[in-house]
Design a protein around this motif. Structure first.
Motif, PDB file in Angstrom:
ATOM      1  N   LYS A 494       0.813  -1.212   0.000  1.00  0.00           N
ATOM      2  CA  LYS A 494       0.000   0.000   0.000  1.00  0.00           C
ATOM      3  C   LYS A 494       0.851   1.268   0.000  1.00  0.00           C
ATOM      4  O   LYS A 494       0.329   2.354  -0.254  1.00  0.00           O
ATOM      5  CB  LYS A 494      -0.921   0.015   1.228  1.00  0.00           C
ATOM      6  N   ASP A 836      -0.393   9.685  -8.478  1.00  0.00           N
ATOM      7  CA  ASP A 836      -0.833   8.989  -9.695  1.00  0.00           C
ATOM      8  C   ASP A 836       0.335   8.707 -10.633  1.00  0.00           C
ATOM      9  O   ASP A 836       0.269   7.803 -11.471  1.00  0.00           O
ATOM     10  CB  ASP A 836      -1.882   9.825 -10.426  1.00  0.00           C
ATOM     11  N   HIS A 899      -6.119   8.833  -7.773  1.00  0.00           N
ATOM     12  CA  HIS A 899      -7.181   7.998  -8.308  1.00  0.00           C
ATOM     13  C   HIS A 899      -6.900   6.537  -7.976  1.00  0.00           C
ATOM     14  O   HIS A 899      -5.861   6.006  -8.348  1.00  0.00           O
ATOM     15  CB  HIS A 899      -7.279   8.163  -9.826  1.00  0.00           C
ATOM     16  N   THR A 900      -7.820   5.910  -7.289  1.00  0.00           N
ATOM     17  CA  THR A 900      -7.676   4.487  -6.975  1.00  0.00           C
ATOM     18  C   THR A 900      -8.179   3.652  -8.149  1.00  0.00           C
ATOM     19  O   THR A 900      -8.936   4.135  -9.016  1.00  0.00           O
ATOM     20  CB  THR A 900      -8.481   4.124  -5.725  1.00  0.00           C
ATOM     21  N   ALA A 901      -7.810   2.395  -8.164  1.00  0.00           N
ATOM     22  CA  ALA A 901      -8.310   1.483  -9.197  1.00  0.00           C
ATOM     23  C   ALA A 901      -9.823   1.355  -9.103  1.00  0.00           C
ATOM     24  O   ALA A 901     -10.523   1.304 -10.125  1.00  0.00           O
ATOM     25  CB  ALA A 901      -7.640   0.115  -9.042  1.00  0.00           C
ATOM     26  N   ARG A 915     -10.584   8.243 -18.103  1.00  0.00           N
ATOM     27  CA  ARG A 915      -9.992   7.317 -17.116  1.00  0.00           C
ATOM     28  C   ARG A 915      -8.509   7.116 -17.417  1.00  0.00           C
ATOM     29  O   ARG A 915      -7.697   7.022 -16.513  1.00  0.00           O
ATOM     30  CB  ARG A 915     -10.723   5.969 -17.152  1.00  0.00           C
ATOM     31  N   ALA A 919      -5.286   7.694 -14.951  1.00  0.00           N
ATOM     32  CA  ALA A 919      -4.433   6.594 -14.504  1.00  0.00           C
ATOM     33  C   ALA A 919      -3.067   6.578 -15.161  1.00  0.00           C
ATOM     34  O   ALA A 919      -2.067   6.236 -14.517  1.00  0.00           O
ATOM     35  CB  ALA A 919      -5.132   5.263 -14.771  1.00  0.00           C
ATOM     36  N   TYR A 920      -3.000   6.933 -16.448  1.00  0.00           N
ATOM     37  CA  TYR A 920      -1.756   6.792 -17.206  1.00  0.00           C
ATOM     38  C   TYR A 920      -1.394   8.100 -17.904  1.00  0.00           C
ATOM     39  O   TYR A 920      -1.342   8.164 -19.144  1.00  0.00           O
ATOM     40  CB  TYR A 920      -1.892   5.672 -18.231  1.00  0.00           C
ATOM     41  N   LYS A 929       2.973   0.621 -12.539  1.00  0.00           N
ATOM     42  CA  LYS A 929       1.973   1.521 -11.977  1.00  0.00           C
ATOM     43  C   LYS A 929       1.769   1.241 -10.489  1.00  0.00           C
ATOM     44  O   LYS A 929       1.508   0.098 -10.083  1.00  0.00           O
ATOM     45  CB  LYS A 929       0.642   1.337 -12.710  1.00  0.00           C
ATOM     46  N   TYR A 930       1.901   2.292  -9.682  1.00  0.00           N
ATOM     47  CA  TYR A 930       1.533   2.212  -8.267  1.00  0.00           C
ATOM     48  C   TYR A 930       0.071   2.615  -8.132  1.00  0.00           C
ATOM     49  O   TYR A 930      -0.332   3.687  -8.612  1.00  0.00           O
ATOM     50  CB  TYR A 930       2.410   3.139  -7.427  1.00  0.00           C
ATOM     51  N   TRP A 931      -0.703   1.778  -7.469  1.00  0.00           N
ATOM     52  CA  TRP A 931      -2.113   2.077  -7.260  1.00  0.00           C
ATOM     53  C   TRP A 931      -2.345   2.474  -5.814  1.00  0.00           C
ATOM     54  O   TRP A 931      -2.154   1.669  -4.902  1.00  0.00           O
ATOM     55  CB  TRP A 931      -2.985   0.858  -7.598  1.00  0.00           C
ATOM     56  N   ARG A 935      -8.463   7.230  -1.805  1.00  0.00           N
ATOM     57  CA  ARG A 935      -8.476   8.529  -2.459  1.00  0.00           C
ATOM     58  C   ARG A 935      -8.067   9.601  -1.447  1.00  0.00           C
ATOM     59  O   ARG A 935      -7.683   9.297  -0.322  1.00  0.00           O
ATOM     60  CB  ARG A 935      -9.856   8.790  -3.052  1.00  0.00           C
TER      61      ARG A 935
END
Length: 958
Positions: A494, A836, A899-901, A915, A919-920, A929-931, A935
């Motif tokens: 996390k 992000d 932004h969370t998954a 989106r 995310a990208y 990618k770190y998620w 939020r």
């Protein structure tokens, strides 16, 4: 025990890259490209332009040549071999414990945990915040008090913080008297004396076994069980204290509280102690997680860190630091504590020890330790030896008239250390590691038959704990090692730590913590030495500490360094107390004014107040420099009372101030001393020495410049270095006459003689492997990297403060205030949007609100620096889209970040941006990618609705 470790054998025939080349990120060719981007042909030209000639040292570092990594480990193995690991049954707040292997390997030895930073950005710190909330729950449940902090520096300083908290809670104006039971740990008593004296608080020590003596007191401190081992009912003394309007403070043993009535049920207002015996090795005294818990009504005055539960933008539960977090930066000279950190890594270990064992396992460990002690007492009594106390938990006090030294020697012959109390008494402490064989050996040492028999419970039934504890599912769910391993991994995933990306925090120096530096910390010869073991058993530690102190003195230009302070804040206090002691020794006790620039780190002002000084603020000019005209005016006004000035160099604004030598001269001419905060020493090593350019005293941050990892916000080491005239006033210790000068020293700053000695091999190894040339090269690399980022970012974000020729020192400040005024996008929005992009944010709104302070360090390679630049440039483009009206000012990727998954996969998407843009934002993020797990967190909600222990599982169901 037989100590085992594996030391590599160096092969002189095998070529190896110098360690400095591994530590410094950019290769030589990259450094040239970076210098070209800044506009310089070479490192020396840049340094000549950036670093004032007046502070440059005239001699190179006189340190041994650099060792290779294998050679450094071999040398450390030789030093470690000079330590002798015996079974220590000494007690006094330090006990043998077994670190579960899954915690040793996956927390203490895991860079995912030890390279994390303080959770100021909670969205990317949810794993360690959950672990800290577990710690708070453990302490709260076991002490019987509703609120616990996220750990303190050690037991002694926690008790000192409790003293000042008790004074605040009593709302008294006069300093007053704090009453301490004579059976409190001796090091705790002396730490309290050190902290009380500058504040004018009187410390009265008395035997409270028969009740309170006459007199007005604002607080009372009891030990439970006592230092002598005795277990007494606390309720009568606590009731008497409350009858006089005093606060009741109890220093308690967490393991004992699994069997004994918790202090909170006896009426205690504050409970302090150490979580060391919850799986954290001795380490010759540290680092260990202290704790402080309070009754309802005191939580908003709690010193240090407090983890609370809030909600994120979707209303989901989320963890964050609560209430007075970083109060020093807000309240400064009005702060009630100078602590701005915790012992996070050690608190995580202790909390996971509780998760691993659960309440039943902890109680079983406690019962076993108690049964060993009871069996020992029974065997001694049968042999005619007087056992002083009939009620005890794990420590037996035996009276052997005139025989204490003889018994002590006999035990040592059997590889056991006991605690001599005086010529007639010995104490024997049992713990998790105590076996029947150890008890038998001790009985033999006393001249008793080595027969270990079961014994009855040795404390009153009315003091037996009846209330439940650790009922939350987290303490029952992870019994198999597989489950525990996955829980640790889930929390680690996390978070963002240095093993995932650079952490560009200004003023924090998040640099490489090399594996070779870390490895010796867990060797038994370093980890398993009791801080009060006979010194001949710690000859290796004495050698290592002496070498490290000498090398730090050479690097800084001071006459002497003490490593006792176990945090930068404590190093500040030690340095200021040395100044205070010096003035008092000259009959200048009236010198109490401490000048502090407005740009200073908040702990400076708080430390000055704790040292009995009065803070007078000196303004800074538009360039971020100390305003010399204002300094002269303040000296003219307060010269006769001037004790010191505290300055950070390079400044907190990230520049080499040209006027530093003049500042020093002005203060010295007025009879004051100069304290240079060593937080930014990473820009000076090998180039300049504070002790040469005018400073009298500095604290150093070994967890910054000298590679001890931050551990999520601790451990730290804050040694204090002084010039010759201040040496007599360095810290001392009541149980180690070898530490400091007992006649003139200021007393102990921490509970352990050499502070967090267990992690000193890290800094020793760093200095040894870098050597004099490598250390200077690291400084060059730090300055080059900072100026490279400043040059690359300047076209997109104004750089707030610069020195000569527009250069910075080791960090730069990106100013977003104009951007915010024009677009509504704040520095905080940029910080959250960086998540992000997979980055920890730079330091937010310090030292100037609305800015980001960026420090790359020398350890980040050019590719990582460019990745950060690319993220910041792309974020600037996103801001421009907001400014152009393409995205709504309140609904855009920056305001909604992170932004969370889950948010991106929601059925409904109502935003103007896609989106994919959320995310990208850069193509490279598709590869790695770190998620974020939550939020953006609602900070105010968490303060209004304070929850500081584990919430029930149903809180997370949705």
């Amino acid at each position: 025990m037989t100590a085992q470790y594996f030391a590599p054998v160096a092969s002189p025939q095998q070529p190896r890259a110098a360690f400095a080349d591994r530590h410094i990120g950019p290769a030589a060719g990259d450094l040239h490209r970076m210098l070209a981007a800044i506009g310089y042909s070479g490192a020396e030209a840049l340094l000549d332009a950036a670093v004032p000639a007046a502070i440059r040292t005239g001699r190179p570092l006189d340190l041994p040549p650099a060792l290779s990594e294998p050679a450094a480990l071999e040398r450390l193995a030789e030093i470690a071999a000079r330590n002798t690991v015996l079974t220590s049954m000494i007690g006094l707040g330090y006990h043998g414990t077994t670190t579960p292997g899954v915690i040793l390997r996956n927390v203490l030895e895991n860079p995912g945990w030890y390279t994390a930073y303080t959770p100021y950005q909670p969205e990317i710190s949810q794993g360690r915040l959950e672990a800290l909330l577990n710690f708070q729950t453990v302490v709260s449940d076991l002490t019987g008090l509703p609120v616990s902090g996220a750990s303190m520096l050690d037991e002694g300083t926690a008790a000192a913080e409790a003293m000042t908290l008790a004074h605040r809670a009593g709302r008294r104006r006069e300093p007053g008297t704090f009453l301490v039971d004579a059976d409190v740990l001796p090091q705790t008593i002396e730490v309290i004396r050190t902290r009380a004296e500058p504040l004018g608080v009187e410390i009265a020590v008395a035997d409270l076994s028969g009740g309170l003596p006459d007199g007005d007191v604002f607080g009372v401190l009891l030990q439970y069980p006592g230092a002598s081992g005795v277990v007494r009912d606390l309720a009568p003394v606590i009731e008497a204290a409350h009858g006089r309007g005093a606060q009741a403070v109890v220093a308690a043993d967490l393991l004992a509280l699994t069997l004994l009535r918790p202090p909170g049920e006896s009426g205690a207002d504050i409970v302090v102690g150490s979580a060391q015996r919850f799986g954290v090795p001795y380490g010759f005294g540290g680092p260990h997680a202290g704790f402080l818990a309070v009754r309802e009504g005191l939580q908003r005055q709690l010193p240090g860190r407090l983890v609370g539960v809030s909600v994120d933008a979707d209303g989901a539960p989320a963890y964050r630091l609560a209430l007075q977090t970083r109060e020093q930066h807000i309240r400064r000279e009005k702060a009630t504590s100078n602590i701005c950190t915790a012992q996070v890594l050690l608190a995580v270990m202790a909390s996971m020890y509780a998760v691993y064992h659960g309440p039943e396992g902890l109680a079983a460990i406690a019962r076993r330790a108690h049964e060993r002690a009871a069996s020992l007492a029974e065997g001694l009594r049968d042999a005619g030896v007087e056992v002083v106390h009939g009620a005890f938990f794990d420590t037996v006090l035996a009276r052997v008239p005139g025989r204490a030294a003889q018994v002590l020697a006999a035990a040592r012959e059997r590889n056991v250390n006991l605690r001599p109390v005086d010529a007639d008494h010995l104490a024997v402490a049992c713990d998790e590691t105590t076996t029947e064989q150890h008890v038998a050996a001790v009985l033999e040492a006393f001249g008793a038959p080595a027969e270990v028999r079961p014994a009855t419970e040795a404390f009153p039934a009315e003091l037996r704990r009846e209330s439940p504890y650790l009922s939350h599912p987290v303490f029952h769910r992870y019994r198999s090692e597989t489950a525990m391993l996955r829980y640790l991994r889930r929390l680690q995933d996390k978070d963002i730590a240095l093993d995932r990306s650079m952490i560009p925090l200004g003023s924090c120096t998040m640099k490489l913590n090399a594996t070779t530096e870390m490895e010796p910390v867990t060797w038994p010869q370093f980890a398993q030495i009791h801080p009060f073991a006979p010194l001949d058993q710690a000859a290796g530690y004495v050698e290592l500490i002496s070498e490290l102190e000498d090398r730090l003195a050479e690097i800084t230009g001071y006459a002497k360094v003490s490593v006792q302070p176990n945090a930068g804040s404590q190093g500040e206090l030690a340095g200021l107390l040395a100044i205070r002691g010096y003035h008092a020794s000259r009959g200048d006790g009236h010198r109490t004014v401490c000048l502090i620039p407005s740009s200073a780190h908040g702990t400076n002002a708080a430390s000055a107040v704790m040292a009995g000084m009065r803070v007078v603020v000196v303004t800074c000019d538009d360039g971020g420099n100390v305003d010399l005209d204002d300094l002269r005016a303040k000296i003219d006004k307060h010269g006769a009372e001037l004790a010191a000035i505290m300055v950070t160099y390079p400044s907190t604004h990230g520049v080499f101030e040209e006027s530093i030598t003049e500042v020093c001269d002005l203060v010295h001419a007025a009879g004051g001393q100069v304290y240079v905060d060593g937080a930014n020493l990473n820009a000076l090593v090998g180039l300049a020495r504070p002790g040469e350019f005018g400073s009298d005293v500095s604290h150093l941050n070994l967890h910054k410049t000298f590679c001890i990892p931050h551990g999520g916000g601790g451990p730290g080491v804050g040694p204090v270095g002084v010039r010759e005239h201040l040496v007599p006033f360095l810290p001392t210790h009541p149980l180690r006459p070898e530490v400091g000068d007992a006649a003139t020293g200021v007393g102990p700053i921490s509970a352990a003689p050499w502070g967090s000695a267990g992690i000193l091999p890290i800094s020793w190894a760093y200095i040894a492997m870098m050597g004099p040339d490598g250390l200077r090269a690291a400084t060059e690399g730090a300055v080059i990297s900072a100026n490279y980022l400043a040059a690359k970012l300047a076209p997109h974000y104004p750089i707030l403060f610069t020195g000569r020729d527009g250069l910075v020192a080791h960090e730069c400040i990106a100013d977003l205030r104009k951007i915010t005024k024009e677009t509504g996008i704040t520095a905080e929005d940029v910080a959250k949007r960086l998540i992000d992009y997979g980055f920890h944010a730079p330091t937010l709104s310090f030292p100037v609100a609305g800015t980001l302070m960026i420090e790359p360090t020398e350890s980040e390679d050019l590719a990582e620096l460019d990745r950060f630049v690319a993220a910041m440039v792309e974020i600037r483009r996103e801001i421009e889209r907001v400014a152009a009206g393409e995205w709504d000012a309140a609904d855009n990727p920056l305001k909604n970040a992170p932004h969370t998954a889950a948010a991106l996969l929601a059925d409904e998407w109502k935003h103007a941006y896609t989106r994919e843009e959320a995310a990208y934002p850069l193509p490279s993020l598709r590869e790695d990618k770190y998620w974020p797990p939550v939020r953006r967190i609602d900070q105010a909600y968490g303060d209004r609705n304070l929850v500081c222990s584990c919430p029930p599982p149903e809180a997370f169901e949705d």
